[in-house]
Design a protein around this motif. Structure first.
Motif, PDB file in Angstrom:
ATOM      1  N   ARG A  30      36.461  36.465  46.628  1.00  0.00           N
ATOM      2  CA  ARG A  30      37.637  37.286  46.327  1.00  0.00           C
ATOM      3  C   ARG A  30      37.434  38.090  45.045  1.00  0.00           C
ATOM      4  O   ARG A  30      37.722  39.286  44.997  1.00  0.00           O
ATOM      5  N   PHE A  31      36.922  37.406  44.005  1.00  0.00           N
ATOM      6  CA  PHE A  31      36.741  38.093  42.724  1.00  0.00           C
ATOM      7  C   PHE A  31      35.639  39.150  42.788  1.00  0.00           C
ATOM      8  O   PHE A  31      35.778  40.227  42.209  1.00  0.00           O
ATOM      9  N   THR A  32      34.539  38.848  43.484  1.00  0.00           N
ATOM     10  CA  THR A  32      33.474  39.855  43.562  1.00  0.00           C
ATOM     11  C   THR A  32      33.928  41.060  44.386  1.00  0.00           C
ATOM     12  O   THR A  32      33.579  42.199  44.057  1.00  0.00           O
ATOM     13  N   SER A  38      36.514  47.868  41.972  1.00  0.00           N
ATOM     14  CA  SER A  38      37.204  48.409  40.802  1.00  0.00           C
ATOM     15  C   SER A  38      36.557  49.717  40.338  1.00  0.00           C
ATOM     16  O   SER A  38      35.398  50.010  40.652  1.00  0.00           O
ATOM     17  N   VAL A  39      37.328  50.475  39.586  1.00  0.00           N
ATOM     18  CA  VAL A  39      36.831  51.739  39.023  1.00  0.00           C
ATOM     19  C   VAL A  39      35.972  51.418  37.804  1.00  0.00           C
ATOM     20  O   VAL A  39      36.377  50.644  36.931  1.00  0.00           O
ATOM     21  N   SER A  40      34.793  52.017  37.745  1.00  0.00           N
ATOM     22  CA  SER A  40      33.834  51.670  36.686  1.00  0.00           C
ATOM     23  C   SER A  40      34.368  51.940  35.282  1.00  0.00           C
ATOM     24  O   SER A  40      33.935  51.306  34.318  1.00  0.00           O
ATOM     25  N   ILE A  49      38.515  40.410  35.410  1.00  0.00           N
ATOM     26  CA  ILE A  49      37.941  39.825  36.624  1.00  0.00           C
ATOM     27  C   ILE A  49      36.727  38.965  36.279  1.00  0.00           C
ATOM     28  O   ILE A  49      36.588  37.838  36.763  1.00  0.00           O
ATOM     29  N   LEU A  50      35.839  39.496  35.449  1.00  0.00           N
ATOM     30  CA  LEU A  50      34.632  38.742  35.086  1.00  0.00           C
ATOM     31  C   LEU A  50      34.980  37.470  34.317  1.00  0.00           C
ATOM     32  O   LEU A  50      34.333  36.437  34.490  1.00  0.00           O
ATOM     33  N   SER A  51      36.014  37.531  33.468  1.00  0.00           N
ATOM     34  CA  SER A  51      36.436  36.342  32.720  1.00  0.00           C
ATOM     35  C   SER A  51      36.930  35.248  33.660  1.00  0.00           C
ATOM     36  O   SER A  51      36.750  34.059  33.392  1.00  0.00           O
ATOM     37  N   ASP A  70      27.468  33.283  44.179  1.00  0.00           N
ATOM     38  CA  ASP A  70      27.955  32.247  45.083  1.00  0.00           C
ATOM     39  C   ASP A  70      29.220  31.570  44.564  1.00  0.00           C
ATOM     40  O   ASP A  70      30.233  31.510  45.243  1.00  0.00           O
ATOM     41  N   TYR A  71      29.150  31.003  43.341  1.00  0.00           N
ATOM     42  CA  TYR A  71      30.276  30.272  42.777  1.00  0.00           C
ATOM     43  C   TYR A  71      30.872  30.988  41.574  1.00  0.00           C
ATOM     44  O   TYR A  71      32.048  30.856  41.296  1.00  0.00           O
TER      45      TYR A  71
END
Length: 197
Positions: A30-32, A38-40, A49-51, A70-71
């Motif tokens: 979902r997060f990836t 997302s807009v760069s 998102i990355l956090s 993967d995780y």
């Protein structure tokens, strides 16, 4: 009795169909998907998102899209890191990336592996339940130390450490650990000379 995540992180055989692991995988998907869509230039959303996705992330980190893992939670990234387009990190075990690391496009980092012998790889009875295939799997951590440059298209296999200040040439397949201050290339990847002396 250890959980399947504990078995996984201990380098022991684990069940990839375990509900807790499957939940982590679907969460990462979902997060990836959100990150890759997302807009760069939307740095605030991308950082959020990355956090959520990763185990830890330092400052001044740029991960270009698309990015796959993967995780997610088993990936830690230091400061001043660039991860270029179309990289895949199979983080069943820990992937640790230090500071001042440059990872070029199409790099693949794998922690998961399987027994070579077919009889050891297949789990007896899984054919009777084809909706839940289960192969014997274990995972070994990968570590990329500070100041490393990984060239385009490099594949890093389970259990590898790449020592600080080293450079891995484009297209290399890294099957064994590389010492610090090394220029290493090829398939399998080998040290061709020392650098930064």
């Amino acid at each position: 009795m250890q959980s399947e995540i504990e078995n996984c992180l201990a380098g022991q055989q684990f069940n990839t169909s375990d509900p807790e692991l499957q939940e982590l995988i679907h969460r990462a998907r979902r997060f990836t998907k959100e990150y890759n869509g997302s807009v760069s230039t939307d740095t605030v959303s991308r950082k959020r998102i990355l956090s959520e996705l990763l185990g830890s992330i330092g400052s001044n980190v740029n991960i270009d899209t698309p990015f796959y893992c993967d995780y997610g939670k088993h990936i830690s990234i230091g400061n001043n890191v660039i991860i270029n387009i179309n990289c895949t990190f199979v983080d069943c075990n820990k992937i640790e990336i230090g500071n001042n690391v440059l990872i070029a496009s199409n790099v693949q980092i794998y922690t998961a592996t399987h027994p070579v012998e077919m009889q050891e790889r297949l789990v007896e009875g899984w054919v009777e339940n084809p909706s839940v295939p289960y192969f014997r799997t274990y995972a070994l951590p990968v570590k990329i130390e500070d100041n490393v440059w990984i060239g385009g298209g490099v594949i890093i296999l389970p259990g590898v450490t790449i020592g600080r200040n080293s450079v891995i040439g484009a297209g290399s397949i890294v099957t064994k650990s590389i010492p610090e201050n090394s220029l290493a290339v090829g398939n399998p990847c080998r040290v061709v000379r020392k650098i930064n002396q």
